[in-house]
Motif scaffolding. Structure first.
Motif, PDB file in Angstrom:
ATOM      1  N   THR A  50      -4.263  54.294  95.106  1.00  0.00           N
ATOM      2  CA  THR A  50      -4.676  55.253  96.131  1.00  0.00           C
ATOM      3  C   THR A  50      -4.513  54.705  97.547  1.00  0.00           C
ATOM      4  OG1 THR A  50      -6.948  54.458  95.933  1.00  0.00           O
ATOM      5  CG2 THR A  50      -6.337  56.370  94.612  1.00  0.00           C
ATOM      6  N   ARG A  51      -4.592  53.398  97.695  1.00  0.00           N
ATOM      7  CA  ARG A  51      -4.470  52.773  99.020  1.00  0.00           C
ATOM      8  C   ARG A  51      -3.891  51.376  98.861  1.00  0.00           C
ATOM      9  NH1 ARG A  51      -6.705  53.376 104.163  1.00  0.00           N
ATOM     10  NH2 ARG A  51      -7.890  55.183 103.422  1.00  0.00           N
ATOM     11  N   VAL A  52      -3.031  50.988  99.808  1.00  0.00           N
ATOM     12  CA  VAL A  52      -2.488  49.639  99.848  1.00  0.00           C
ATOM     13  C   VAL A  52      -2.694  49.061 101.240  1.00  0.00           C
ATOM     14  CG1 VAL A  52      -0.806  49.965  97.997  1.00  0.00           C
ATOM     15  CG2 VAL A  52      -0.175  50.568 100.337  1.00  0.00           C
ATOM     16  N   HIS A  53      -2.496  47.750 101.369  1.00  0.00           N
ATOM     17  CA  HIS A  53      -2.840  47.049 102.601  1.00  0.00           C
ATOM     18  C   HIS A  53      -1.696  46.150 103.055  1.00  0.00           C
ATOM     19  CE1 HIS A  53      -7.124  48.247 102.250  1.00  0.00           C
ATOM     20  NE2 HIS A  53      -6.861  48.183 100.957  1.00  0.00           N
ATOM     21  N   ASP A  54      -1.809  45.684 104.299  1.00  0.00           N
ATOM     22  CA  ASP A  54      -0.824  44.722 104.802  1.00  0.00           C
ATOM     23  C   ASP A  54      -0.912  43.426 103.999  1.00  0.00           C
ATOM     24  OD1 ASP A  54       0.359  46.187 106.879  1.00  0.00           O
ATOM     25  OD2 ASP A  54      -1.302  45.737 108.241  1.00  0.00           O
ATOM     26  N   PRO A  55       0.232  42.807 103.702  1.00  0.00           N
ATOM     27  CA  PRO A  55       0.206  41.524 102.989  1.00  0.00           C
ATOM     28  C   PRO A  55      -0.239  40.395 103.906  1.00  0.00           C
ATOM     29  CG  PRO A  55       2.444  42.051 103.627  1.00  0.00           C
ATOM     30  CD  PRO A  55       1.600  43.244 104.011  1.00  0.00           C
ATOM     31  N   TRP A  56      -0.621  39.264 103.308  1.00  0.00           N
ATOM     32  CA  TRP A  56      -0.882  38.060 104.100  1.00  0.00           C
ATOM     33  C   TRP A  56       0.420  37.541 104.692  1.00  0.00           C
ATOM     34  CZ3 TRP A  56      -5.882  36.816 104.846  1.00  0.00           C
ATOM     35  CH2 TRP A  56      -6.816  37.279 103.938  1.00  0.00           C
ATOM     36  N   LEU A  57       0.322  36.852 105.811  1.00  0.00           N
ATOM     37  CA  LEU A  57       1.524  36.324 106.451  1.00  0.00           C
ATOM     38  C   LEU A  57       2.258  35.347 105.545  1.00  0.00           C
ATOM     39  CD1 LEU A  57       0.369  35.747 110.159  1.00  0.00           C
ATOM     40  CD2 LEU A  57       1.802  37.588 109.254  1.00  0.00           C
ATOM     41  N   ARG A  78       4.749  44.118 109.858  1.00  0.00           N
ATOM     42  CA  ARG A  78       3.577  43.251 110.021  1.00  0.00           C
ATOM     43  C   ARG A  78       3.558  42.179 108.937  1.00  0.00           C
ATOM     44  NH1 ARG A  78      -1.120  47.319 112.372  1.00  0.00           N
ATOM     45  NH2 ARG A  78       0.242  48.271 113.949  1.00  0.00           N
ATOM     46  N   THR A  79       4.636  41.413 108.920  1.00  0.00           N
ATOM     47  CA  THR A  79       4.770  40.277 108.013  1.00  0.00           C
ATOM     48  C   THR A  79       5.236  39.085 108.832  1.00  0.00           C
ATOM     49  OG1 THR A  79       7.113  40.624 107.477  1.00  0.00           O
ATOM     50  CG2 THR A  79       5.496  41.886 106.197  1.00  0.00           C
ATOM     51  N   ARG A  80       5.414  37.948 108.184  1.00  0.00           N
ATOM     52  CA  ARG A  80       5.856  36.765 108.920  1.00  0.00           C
ATOM     53  C   ARG A  80       7.278  36.909 109.456  1.00  0.00           C
ATOM     54  NH1 ARG A  80       5.569  34.938 103.544  1.00  0.00           N
ATOM     55  NH2 ARG A  80       7.540  34.315 102.566  1.00  0.00           N
ATOM     56  N   TYR A  81       8.034  37.910 108.985  1.00  0.00           N
ATOM     57  CA  TYR A  81       9.396  38.113 109.462  1.00  0.00           C
ATOM     58  C   TYR A  81       9.445  38.932 110.750  1.00  0.00           C
ATOM     59  CZ  TYR A  81      10.520  36.479 104.778  1.00  0.00           C
ATOM     60  OH  TYR A  81      10.597  35.741 103.624  1.00  0.00           O
ATOM     61  N   SER A  82       8.339  39.563 111.127  1.00  0.00           N
ATOM     62  CA  SER A  82       8.228  40.332 112.371  1.00  0.00           C
ATOM     63  C   SER A  82       9.299  41.410 112.499  1.00  0.00           C
ATOM     64  CB  SER A  82       8.284  39.400 113.596  1.00  0.00           C
ATOM     65  OG  SER A  82       7.228  38.469 113.551  1.00  0.00           O
ATOM     66  N   GLU A  83       9.777  41.918 111.398  1.00  0.00           N
ATOM     67  CA  GLU A  83      10.722  43.025 111.377  1.00  0.00           C
ATOM     68  C   GLU A  83      10.525  43.765 110.061  1.00  0.00           C
ATOM     69  OE1 GLU A  83      14.521  40.404 109.723  1.00  0.00           O
ATOM     70  OE2 GLU A  83      14.447  41.032 111.826  1.00  0.00           O
ATOM     71  N   SER A  84      11.170  44.913 109.933  1.00  0.00           N
ATOM     72  CA  SER A  84      10.954  45.722 108.746  1.00  0.00           C
ATOM     73  C   SER A  84      11.173  44.901 107.467  1.00  0.00           C
ATOM     74  CB  SER A  84      11.881  46.929 108.750  1.00  0.00           C
ATOM     75  OG  SER A  84      11.599  47.782 107.659  1.00  0.00           O
ATOM     76  N   THR A  85      10.165  44.899 106.611  1.00  0.00           N
ATOM     77  CA  THR A  85      10.173  44.132 105.365  1.00  0.00           C
ATOM     78  C   THR A  85       9.617  45.006 104.254  1.00  0.00           C
ATOM     79  OG1 THR A  85       9.741  42.110 106.629  1.00  0.00           O
ATOM     80  CG2 THR A  85       9.406  42.008 104.250  1.00  0.00           C
TER      81      THR A  85
END
Length: 424
Positions: A50-57, A78-85
């Motif tokens: 039902t809901r997912v979250h941002d991953p850890w860096l 919003r990952t350590r790659y700072s671009e679409s992931t």
């Protein structure tokens, strides 16, 4: 010093033990619902969360620590790659990253959730093993999987890379050429050109439920590309002339990879009133009055009543009975980033949010086997901080182990010096 050294040695041992425990720990928690997740025949979670979250860096990638078949994939910067992931949420609750190549768009998730097909590179990523191999020719942009997961319809750009000029500076070639529509076996790499007529580009395609017909839409020529006018064609992928075609104009478009209704009798379009064409601003696009219309799959004639939808609706990803399940990407508040949800729209005008992704997310993709069963309402997924790549654990373990080794060596030298010293 002896007490301090003992504590350091015990601390180093504890750090090493923590690393070993973390490596063997479950990939993620599920907000207290781990023991109650329903499972299918393969022992994997049977519903889209039902809901997912941002991953850890420091979240591991699929290649570093595979997490098995997907329950959902979404994309965020919003990952350590700072671009679409890409972010995979596994059926056991594990989060893993799918790094994208430079300039790479969003790929396709297979109907069983076990593979991710990259656009352009022809690479197939096995989500259960982390192995990736090129199975298709370069330059194929996949549009939709067939329901049985055996075929993919895709488009190949045939435009010339450069314009050539003669000695009088006259243009010698026309770089704009019709694109090829292909049906590809993504596992063996075989491909077949589908005779769907000339298209300057293919913007969207959808398989019929039985996999015996294709609906494909896009601008038929260069002029249509400039004005965003589209044509819809229904064709047998095995060969033969198109069954029918309809000019959609600049205010109708095929409603995505699941636009073909599960009953096989209708094809869904997005239609809108308001500003049309590539010159529209974001504000004008958001102000459009949008709806879902239906065409008879056998004739191309309009059928049924339109269904009003929000202008943030981007595609139909599946169906829950007669209710389309759509992706909507909107801004939840002034000054905030966009946020994607999956929602079911009822014919009576109701809307039920089925999946909520974090702010900044786009491109939600659920596997077809769960969509066909309308398997929504799974437990909320949260990423585990322990699902990190091996190198991170080694990095954390080395300093205390090194300090303990140096201290142990120093103690041995002092003990040796004490035993060899002459008696006082």
């Amino acid at each position: 010093m002896r007490g301090t050294g003992g504590r350091l040695l015990r601390g180093a041992a504890a750090s090493s033990a923590l690393v070993l425990v973390a490596l063997g720990a479950p990939a993620a928690t599920t907000a207290g619902h781990t023991a109650t997740i329903r499972t299918d025949a393969g022992g994997t979670a049977a519903a889209v969360p039902t809901r997912v979250h941002d991953p850890w860096l420091w979240q591991a990638t699929v290649a570093q620590r595979p997490a098995g078949p997907a329950a959902l994939v979404f994309f965020t910067d919003r990952t350590r790659y700072s671009e679409s992931t890409g972010v995979l949420v596994g059926r056991d609750g594990g989060y893993r990253l799918i790094p994208l190549h430079i300039g790479e768009g969003h790929g396709l998730l297979s109907p069983d959730g076990r593979h991710y097909l990259r656009p352009g590179s022809g690479e197939l990523l096995d989500l259960s093993t982390g192995r990736q191999r090129r199975t298709m020719s370069l330059g194929v942009d996949p549009l939709a999987w067939s329901a049985d997961g055996r075929r993919v319809v895709g488009t190949r750009d045939n435009d010339d890379a450069v314009i050539t000029y003669g000695p009088e500076n006259q243009q010698l070639n026309n770089p704009e050429k019709p694109d090829d529509l292909l049906v590809v076996d993504p596992y063996r790499g075989t491909e077949q050109v589908v005779a769907a007529g000339a298209f300057a580009a293919h913007d969207a395609a959808a398989w019929s439920p039985e996999g015996d017909m294709l609906a494909v839409a896009g601008p038929p020529d260069e002029a249509a590309s400039v004005t965003a006018r589209q044509r819809l064609v229904v064709v047998d992928p095995a060969g033969g002339a198109p069954r029918w075609q309809v000019d959609l104009g600049d205010r109708r478009m095929l409603a995505g990879p699941a636009a073909w209704h599960p009953d096989g009798r209708r094809i869904a379009l997005f239609a809108f009133d308001g500003c049309a064409g590539p010159t529209c601003t974001a504000e004008q696009a958001a102000a459009r009055a949008m709806r879902i219309e239906f065409l008879d799959a056998a004739t191309g004639h309009a059928v049924g009543r339109p269904l009003p939808v929000d202008a943030s609706t981007s595609e139909i990803v599946g169906w829950r009975g007669d209710d389309p399940v759509v992706q909507q990407v909107s801004r939840p508040g002034k000054g905030t980033d966009r946020q994607a949800v999956l929602a079911a729209l009822s014919t009576g005008g109701g809307r039920e949010v089925l999946v909520t992704a974090p702010i900044g997310s786009t491109g939600l993709a659920a596997p077809g086997d769960l969509l066909i069963r309308a398997a929504f309402g799974g437990p909320e997924r949260r990423p585990s901080p322990f699902a990190a790549p091996l190198w991170l654990y080694l990095t954390l373990a080395v300093p205390p182990l090194l300090a303990a080794a140096l201290l142990h060596r120093r103690r041995r030298r002092r003990a040796a010096a004490a035993t060899t010293a002459p008696p006082g």
